[in-house]
Scaffold this active site. Structure first.
Site, PDB file in Angstrom:
ATOM      1  N   LYS A  63       0.637  -1.123   0.243  1.00 26.37           N
ATOM      2  CA  LYS A  63      -0.097   0.005   0.281  1.00 26.37           C
ATOM      3  C   LYS A  63       0.976   0.588  -0.267  1.00 26.37           C
ATOM      4  O   LYS A  63       0.883   2.525  -0.760  1.00 26.37           O
ATOM      5  CB  LYS A  63      -1.038   0.359   1.538  1.00 26.37           C
ATOM      6  N   HIS A 110      -0.154  -7.798  17.806  1.00 28.33           N
ATOM      7  CA  HIS A 110      -1.033  -8.826  17.465  1.00 28.33           C
ATOM      8  C   HIS A 110      -1.743  -9.234  18.750  1.00 28.33           C
ATOM      9  O   HIS A 110      -1.262  -8.390  19.851  1.00 28.33           O
ATOM     10  CB  HIS A 110      -0.638  -9.705  16.002  1.00 28.33           C
TER      11      HIS A 110
END
Length: 122
Positions: A63, A110
């Site tokens: 991205k 995470h």
């Protein structure tokens, strides 16, 4: 001369990666990770969270580049590794990648449900 900086970010549900790992096994891992990354993830208590974080990191890098996962930047263009203190870093493998001359900062996170990555490329 102006310094161009790009930011990329991604978040993924860990269960999505777990499902792919269960369905496709090592074939899935080898598609998205390098041997070094797989070995690193296998050392973790729940390797799927680490796999998901690396997946998110590579998506975030794509991205930042604005090209997505493509011929220009693929799953094996980089490795997401950790230094001895545990801090993640990006090692560019593909010397033809747009990242080969870049400075890359990365942050991974995470938990049981989600993995996220943020990258700054300059």
């Amino acid at each position: 001369m102006a310094i161009v900086q790009e930011i990329g970010m991604d978040i993924i549900n860990v269960d999505r990666i777990r499902t792919s790992c269960n369905r496709y096994g090592d074939r899935f891992l080898m598609k998205i990770l390098t041997e070094n990354e797989i070995a690193l993830c296998r050392k973790k208590a729940d390797m799927t969270q680490s796999v998901a974080a690396r997946f998110a990191a590579k998506e975030a890098l794509s991205k930042a580049l604005g090209c997505g996962i493509s011929k220009q930047f693929n799953w094996h263009s980089v490795e997401i590794l950790n230094n001895p203190e545990g801090k993640p870093f990006v090692r560019v493998i593909d010397k033809h990648s747009p990242l080969s001359e870049a400075s890359i900062s990365i942050s991974l996170s995470h938990d049981k449900q989600y993995a996220t990555a943020v990258v700054l490329v300059s």
